[in-house]
Design an enzyme around this catalytic site. Sequence first.
Site, PDB file in Angstrom:
ATOM      1  N   ILE A 134       0.857  -1.183   0.000  1.00 38.25           N
ATOM      2  CA  ILE A 134       0.000   0.000   0.000  1.00 38.25           C
ATOM      3  C   ILE A 134       0.892   1.231   0.000  1.00 38.25           C
ATOM      4  O   ILE A 134       1.837   1.319   0.788  1.00 38.25           O
ATOM      5  CB  ILE A 134      -0.917   0.032   1.241  1.00 38.25           C
ATOM      6  CG1 ILE A 134      -1.713  -1.274   1.370  1.00 38.25           C
ATOM      7  CG2 ILE A 134      -1.847   1.243   1.189  1.00 38.25           C
ATOM      8  CD1 ILE A 134      -2.629  -1.573   0.216  1.00 38.25           C
ATOM      9  N   PHE A 135       0.604   2.199  -0.875  1.00 34.79           N
ATOM     10  CA  PHE A 135       1.343   3.456  -0.877  1.00 34.79           C
ATOM     11  C   PHE A 135       0.517   4.507  -0.138  1.00 34.79           C
ATOM     12  O   PHE A 135      -0.605   4.826  -0.524  1.00 34.79           O
ATOM     13  CB  PHE A 135       1.620   3.939  -2.298  1.00 34.79           C
ATOM     14  CG  PHE A 135       2.364   5.254  -2.348  1.00 34.79           C
ATOM     15  CD1 PHE A 135       3.708   5.318  -2.004  1.00 34.79           C
ATOM     16  CD2 PHE A 135       1.714   6.416  -2.728  1.00 34.79           C
ATOM     17  CE1 PHE A 135       4.393   6.532  -2.038  1.00 34.79           C
ATOM     18  CE2 PHE A 135       2.385   7.633  -2.778  1.00 34.79           C
ATOM     19  CZ  PHE A 135       3.733   7.692  -2.424  1.00 34.79           C
ATOM     20  N   GLU A 149     -11.142   4.038   3.870  1.00 29.46           N
ATOM     21  CA  GLU A 149     -10.976   4.991   2.768  1.00 29.46           C
ATOM     22  C   GLU A 149     -12.193   5.080   1.840  1.00 29.46           C
ATOM     23  O   GLU A 149     -12.336   6.081   1.138  1.00 29.46           O
ATOM     24  CB  GLU A 149      -9.745   4.610   1.941  1.00 29.46           C
ATOM     25  CG  GLU A 149      -8.439   4.673   2.715  1.00 29.46           C
ATOM     26  CD  GLU A 149      -8.132   6.078   3.208  1.00 29.46           C
ATOM     27  OE1 GLU A 149      -7.971   6.986   2.380  1.00 29.46           O
ATOM     28  OE2 GLU A 149      -8.065   6.256   4.449  1.00 29.46           O
TER      29      GLU A 149
END
Length: 239
Positions: A61-62, A140
Amino acid sequence: MSRQTRQMRLSERHVALLQPDTISEILPPPPEGMHAATRDDHLATMAELMAQEPKLPEIWIFAYGSLIWKPACDFVEIRTGLVRGWHRAFCLGWNNRHRGSDENPGLMLALDRGGACKGALYRLPPDRIEDNFVKLFEREMSWRPSPFPPRWVNARSGDRVIRALTFCIDRQSGRYVTGLSNEAIADVLAKAVGSRGSMAEYLFATVKHLEDMGIQDPHLWQLQELVARRIEAAYGLDR
């Protein structure tokens, strides 16, 4: 990771002045035209993403904003990384629930096209990919359709290029905000407060953690200075 070397003007003292009396993690009703996402929705999104990259040996995950200082999922490794073609921007608006109100709505960070962005790379536990995807999406993408849907990007980390999942703004979304000056963005961030805290807190935590990782973002650094000045003027504080 290097320790913070620069002294931020925006501080915990500024942030404390804007905190709500109570912090609530309860999800409010979705805005008009959106609906609350279910676990099945999240699993379907995961299936679509994994079908795009079926041979990935690891899932990364960035993180570029609040996921840096408040990860939504478990991880077994963290690295810094650089993504080209996208930049960190306060372009996700207008937030009148979590970190804003109808009177003073907030602006959140998302990746917008152009430039480059340095952030954190988190590797998910290989035996708990599904559960962590769901936790990430619940954080998110609690409402659908998402104005910043997940997508795969290439992140350079040392001598590696890592395929990572991140969240990029949909410019066709009604929540895409662009064209604001730094002064106008600072006006928003210095006032907006919602059930989960203030935009000043969001900015402070993001800049501090980036600095702690040795990542200097000139845009956010200027914003923290501008926001601190506005809070000082509003509350009669000395620097």
